[in-house]
Design a protein around this motif. Structure first.
Motif, PDB file in Angstrom:
ATOM      1  N   PHE A 136      58.969  13.197  -7.307  1.00 18.47           N
ATOM      2  CA  PHE A 136      57.581  12.831  -7.598  1.00 18.47           C
ATOM      3  C   PHE A 136      57.391  11.341  -7.329  1.00 18.47           C
ATOM      4  O   PHE A 136      57.991  10.502  -7.995  1.00 18.47           O
ATOM      5  CB  PHE A 136      57.229  13.167  -9.046  1.00 18.47           C
ATOM      6  N   ASN A 137      56.577  11.030  -6.324  1.00 20.40           N
ATOM      7  CA  ASN A 137      56.358   9.632  -5.923  1.00 20.40           C
ATOM      8  C   ASN A 137      57.685   8.886  -5.780  1.00 20.40           C
ATOM      9  O   ASN A 137      57.832   7.744  -6.207  1.00 20.40           O
ATOM     10  CB  ASN A 137      55.456   8.910  -6.929  1.00 20.40           C
ATOM     11  N   GLY A 138      58.668   9.591  -5.202  1.00 18.63           N
ATOM     12  CA  GLY A 138      59.963   8.962  -4.923  1.00 18.63           C
ATOM     13  C   GLY A 138      60.970   9.042  -6.053  1.00 18.63           C
ATOM     14  O   GLY A 138      62.140   8.697  -5.870  1.00 18.63           O
ATOM     15  N   GLU A 139      60.563   9.516  -7.240  1.00 18.17           N
ATOM     16  CA  GLU A 139      61.498   9.612  -8.370  1.00 18.17           C
ATOM     17  C   GLU A 139      62.033  11.033  -8.481  1.00 18.17           C
ATOM     18  O   GLU A 139      61.297  12.002  -8.312  1.00 18.17           O
ATOM     19  CB  GLU A 139      60.793   9.214  -9.672  1.00 18.17           C
ATOM     20  N   LYS A 140      63.331  11.154  -8.803  1.00 14.68           N
ATOM     21  CA  LYS A 140      63.987  12.464  -8.804  1.00 14.68           C
ATOM     22  C   LYS A 140      64.032  13.075 -10.201  1.00 14.68           C
ATOM     23  O   LYS A 140      64.373  12.407 -11.177  1.00 14.68           O
ATOM     24  CB  LYS A 140      65.417  12.289  -8.266  1.00 14.68           C
ATOM     25  N   TYR A 141      63.703  14.376 -10.275  1.00 10.30           N
ATOM     26  CA  TYR A 141      63.796  15.141 -11.531  1.00 10.30           C
ATOM     27  C   TYR A 141      64.723  16.326 -11.294  1.00 10.30           C
ATOM     28  O   TYR A 141      64.533  17.091 -10.350  1.00 10.30           O
ATOM     29  CB  TYR A 141      62.406  15.627 -11.985  1.00 10.30           C
ATOM     30  N   PHE A 142      65.730  16.450 -12.170  1.00 10.43           N
ATOM     31  CA  PHE A 142      66.758  17.478 -11.994  1.00 10.43           C
ATOM     32  C   PHE A 142      67.376  17.765 -13.364  1.00 10.43           C
ATOM     33  O   PHE A 142      67.485  16.865 -14.190  1.00 10.43           O
ATOM     34  CB  PHE A 142      67.837  16.959 -11.021  1.00 10.43           C
ATOM     35  N   SER A 143      67.758  19.014 -13.612  1.00 10.00           N
ATOM     36  CA  SER A 143      68.396  19.344 -14.897  1.00 10.00           C
ATOM     37  C   SER A 143      69.594  20.252 -14.674  1.00 10.00           C
ATOM     38  O   SER A 143      69.512  21.207 -13.897  1.00 10.00           O
ATOM     39  CB  SER A 143      67.393  20.043 -15.822  1.00 10.00           C
ATOM     40  N   GLU A 144      70.670  19.922 -15.363  1.00 11.70           N
ATOM     41  CA  GLU A 144      71.867  20.769 -15.292  1.00 11.70           C
ATOM     42  C   GLU A 144      71.942  21.739 -16.463  1.00 11.70           C
ATOM     43  O   GLU A 144      72.490  22.821 -16.358  1.00 11.70           O
ATOM     44  CB  GLU A 144      73.137  19.897 -15.303  1.00 11.70           C
ATOM     45  N   ASN A 145      71.391  21.311 -17.620  1.00 11.79           N
ATOM     46  CA  ASN A 145      71.616  22.074 -18.858  1.00 11.79           C
ATOM     47  C   ASN A 145      70.366  22.721 -19.435  1.00 11.79           C
ATOM     48  O   ASN A 145      70.340  23.097 -20.603  1.00 11.79           O
ATOM     49  CB  ASN A 145      72.237  21.159 -19.925  1.00 11.79           C
TER      50      ASN A 145
END
Length: 621
Positions: free
Chosen positions: A201-210
């Motif tokens: 989003f606008n160059g920022e990363k969102y990710f979840s492992e858990n």
């Protein structure tokens, strides 16, 4: 003799799809709003487009979604299979067209009725969809749902997938702007529910492992957890559970097929019931349900085949069964917790011991409160018969069958003149007024007992209907409306303290706001401009020169009901009260509301602003 109104074929009008959406947007996206609330329409537009990309990921197509919001333009790009090229126009402009009617292609998707992107298209001043697959690309552009351009490229090196760009129509959405905080929360929920998915989003990363464990960690400080998060996963269900050391109320985050069901539904009711049942059976004690659930912070996500929601915006699940040959939602959730939570507690005696201590503490506190609670309820009953504090409205938040329920608002105001102005100019269908008498008590550091002992707090709690949990909250928007002076600021602070101390999830779920009221009125004989800042005042003076009349509003009571209607109608300006996830509620309250500290004194000195120059400038004019 009265003339009868003619009712002929000429009175019957058939709207085409885009006309109907534009005339009745509430049926499709809930309320409109200006972006100050997380359930405002501009976020629903983004969500409707995003849901299609998420469903592609769920089907195993494309692991990354890119989102850009620059000003009012939104772009969503996925790397899924791409819309079949010959259907690009139909999918975004013909009702009841979509891939999700074929249950083999989309077994447990969110969007089942083919309305989502059509609503976005109809409510956008600009809408463009582009699909790439098999080395070919097709695109279509629309204005307010009308096709203005389409194109087909036979040879392209672009990666496969779908790209949707749109600008919400400012004829429908007045003075709107996207707030990154709300977009970020939505995106975080998507990655928690789809582990392995990356959203940029606008160059920022969102990710979840858990998954849901990460969600709870985002919502509660580790230092405030009574025990480490219990995280349980099964086929079509995932739960995460802990208890807060300091929070009084219950806090739930619930999801169905990746959709955040902010108003709960059958799955959440089943979870709350199953939790109590499992705990009682594990300890062999018939604990009170409210003692088991007090201070709980938890999340549940389930997947249902062809879910039934109670509204188009899908905020409350109505389905009673899981779909196909599967059991009811209630049985499914109950069986899962009975087996998995029970097993966990047997394997983790330390956590089981902490949960039991938490329940016994809740039991002690409830018994201590029981006498005063009964007195307070009796007092509130008597007061409600002649309660001048609350002037109620007709539509409430829980009325999911009414498409204006998201607009339900309680204004908390101080003094008879201010509440009188709001009461006379409000919309009696959706806007209620609660009138304070003077400054409320500073509740920092006090126990829940004070909510029942203090008449105003008790009546406010009763008006909101949040004593047991916020599931029965009567108003979607709680708006603090006080004067823009030192006393007004102090009242705001005391009310925010009350909500943070006893009902923080109201703030976490985005229900609490500050009403912006104009500081100045600048007018000449032809035009009146209300100004909310010094810059707006200067702009208005420039526009209405040479010598406009300038009025400085000192309090809400000075503004007549005829004028007040301009500030709480469709042009209402609200500032949402938001929590900074990096600071615990305890530290926040200690800093602002605790004993005078050098830190706070330094903060006040560094942030002090003087209005002298403004006053001098007004005098000059």
């Amino acid at each position: 003799m009265s003339q009868e109104t003619k009712y002929t074929e000429d009175n019957i009008r058939s709207l085409d799809w885009k006309e109907h959406i534009r005339m009745r947007p509430g049926m499709y996206i809930g309320k409109l709003g200006d972006g100050s609330s997380p359930d405002d329409g501009i976020y629903i537009l983004l969500k409707e487009v995003l849901d299609n990309s998420i469903d592609e990921y769920v089907m195993g197509a494309g692991k990354t979604i890119e989102i850009s919001i620059q000003g009012n333009k939104v772009i969503v790009r996925d790397f899924g299979r791409g819309i079949p090229l010959g259907k690009v126009v139909d999918v975004v402009s013909k009702m009841n067209t979509g891939g999700k009617y074929d249950s083999k292609a989309f077994k447990k998707s969110v969007g089942l009725n083919g309305v989502g992107t059509k609503a976005v298209n109809a409510l956008s001043s600009f809408f463009r969809v582009e699909s790439t697959r098999d080395g070919k690309s097709a695109s279509a552009e629309f204005e307010q749902g009308n096709l203005i351009n389409q194109d087909l490229l036979d040879d392209t090196s672009r990666r496969k997938g779908t790209k949707v760009s749109f600008i919400p129509d400012d004829i429908i959405f007045k003075n709107y702007k996207y707030r990154n905080e709300y977009v970020e929360k939505m995106l975080k929920n998507y990655v928690y529910l789809n582990t392995g998915l990356t959203i940029m989003f606008n160059g920022e990363k969102y990710f979840s492992e858990n998954g849901l464990k990460d969600l709870l960690e985002e919502n509660i400080n580790e230092s405030d957890m009574a025990y480490p998060i219990i995280h349980l996963k099964g086929d079509d269900i995932e739960v995460a559970i802990t208890h807060s050391k300091t929070q009084y109320s219950e806090e739930y985050h619930s999801f169905v097929n990746g959709q955040n069901t902010t108003q709960g539904g059958t799955h959440l009711a089943a979870f709350r019931e199953a939790l109590v049942k499992t705990i009682r059976e594990f300890y062999g004690k018939n604990y009170e349900a409210s003692d088991v659930r007090k201070s709980i912070v938890s999340a549940i996500a389930i997947k249902v085949t062809e879910p039934v929601f109670e509204s188009q915006t899908k905020t409350k699940l109505g389905s009673t069964d899981m779909g196909g040959d599967l059991p009811t939602v209630r049985t499914f959730v109950n069986d899962f917790l009975k087996t998995n939570l029970d097993n966990f507690l047997h394997k983790n005696p330390e956590t089981a011991d902490k949960i039991q201590r938490k329940i016994l503490q809740a039991e002690r506190e409830r018994k201590e409160l029981s006498g005063i609670r009964k007195l307070a309820k009796d007092r509130a009953k008597k007061a409600s018969l002649h309660n001048k504090k609350l002037r109620d409205c007709r539509v409430h938040f829980g009325d999911t069958k009414n498409d204006r329920n998201l607009e339900s608002t309680l204004f908390i105001t101080e003094g008879d003149s201010a509440s009188g102005s709001i009461t006379k100019s409000r919309d009696v269908n959706t806007q209620a007024v609660f009138s304070l008498r003077g400054k409320p008590l500073n509740s920092y550091g006090m126990s829940k007992k004070i909510v029942y002992e203090n008449e105003e707090f008790n009546l406010l709690q009763a008006a909101l209907n949040i004593e047991e949990s916020i599931e029965d909250l009567r108003y979607n928007n709680i708006v603090i409306a006080t004067d823009a002076d030192v006393d007004g600021m102090h009242i705001r602070l005391l009310l925010i303290t009350f909500f943070l101390q006893f009902f923080p999830e109201l703030i976490k779920e985005g229900h609490l706001y500050i009403l912006q009221t104009p500081l100045f009125r600048v007018r000449n004989k032809k035009e009146t401009i209300y100004c909310y800042s010094d810059q707006e005042r200067r702009d208005a003076i420039e526009k209405l020169k040479p010598k406009p009349e300038i009025t400085r509003f000192k309090g809400l009571g000075e503004i007549s009901p005829d004028e007040f209607v301009n500030f709480i109608g469709e042009n209402i300006r609200l500032d949402p009260v938001m929590l900074d996830k990096d600071m615990s509620i305890e530290n926040l309250l200690e800093f602002y509301m605790g004993k005078n500290t050098p830190d706070r004194q330094e903060f006040i000195i560094n942030n002090l602003k003087v209005e002298l120059d403004i006053v001098e400038e007004i005098n000059e004019n």
